[in-house]
Design an enzyme around this catalytic site. Sequence first.
Site, PDB file in Angstrom:
ATOM      1  CE  LYS A 100      36.437  47.942  43.556  1.00 21.13           C
ATOM      2  NZ  LYS A 100      37.714  47.457  42.629  1.00 21.13           N
TER       3      LYS A 100
HETATM    4  O1  G3P Z   1      40.527  48.752  41.480  1.00 20.82           O
HETATM    5  C1  G3P Z   1      40.215  50.224  41.147  1.00 20.82           C
HETATM    6  C2  G3P Z   1      41.211  51.029  40.801  1.00 20.82           C
HETATM    7  O2  G3P Z   1      42.476  50.575  41.350  1.00 20.82           O
HETATM    8  C3  G3P Z   1      41.504  51.263  39.386  1.00 20.82           C
HETATM    9  O3  G3P Z   1      42.634  51.740  39.080  1.00 20.82           O
HETATM   10  O4  G3P Z   1      44.744  52.235  37.324  1.00 20.82           O
HETATM   11  O5  G3P Z   1      42.322  51.734  36.547  1.00 20.82           O
HETATM   12  O6  G3P Z   1      42.568  53.781  37.699  1.00 20.82           O
HETATM   13  P1  G3P Z   1      43.108  52.488  37.478  1.00 20.82           P
END
Ligand code: G3P
Length: 219
Positions: free
Chosen positions: A84
């Site tokens: 990633k």
């Molecule tokens: O994997 C990254 C992404 O899904 C982050 O999500 O909830 O931290 O905005 P969030």
Amino acid sequence: MEFFLDTADVDEIREIASWGILDGVTTNPSLIKKSGRDFKTVVAEIASICDGPISAEVTALDTQGMVDQGRALKKELPENVIIKIPCTPEGLAATKILNSEGINTNVTLVFSAAQALMAAKAGATYVSPFIGRVDDTGSDGMTLIAEIMSTWENYDIKTKVLAASIRHPTHVLACMQLGAHTVTMPTKTFRQLMKHPLTDKGLEGFLKDWAEVEAAGNA
Ligand code: G3P
């Protein structure tokens, strides 16, 4: 459509994997921190639970640093781990290099269709637009997915659109309707997708009636 979990909690991953429909897992530095475990140990364990792509994120900011980290992670971790990479100019260059070496990538922190297209041009295996974080700014995250998917229709793009930062089942359903290839979601959302009060009520009624069939000696 692929369903991924967005967590580094191995107990939760094990539980959802047991349902038989888990296609992959995404992690990021914040999720690794939340797990309280060693990065490589936890990613290797996740990769042993789920056969699908498991995203492990690099933390270098320069291209060479990202490439070195990506190569090292591929060497030390199981085959199904993918790298990633943040959506920066240095990240694009690293994606291009890793792709030329046959290393699969997931370009993350994507907030515009232009960024998604640039990542695709660099040969990313996945691009991850962050829906929830766009919603948080007062804009509409689903519009971002719609813009990306309509751009994809104009070209022969192999890169899969991985909708991330999912906050609720409606995000997932809207992504399906727009044709996003993959969604990654927290365990809570995965469970919510399967939950319906009428399923529970209906099952309770069937079991109650079946007990009476058995009691009557008709089973
Ligand atoms: O994997 C990254 C992404 O899904 C982050 O999500 O909830 O931290 O905005 P969030």
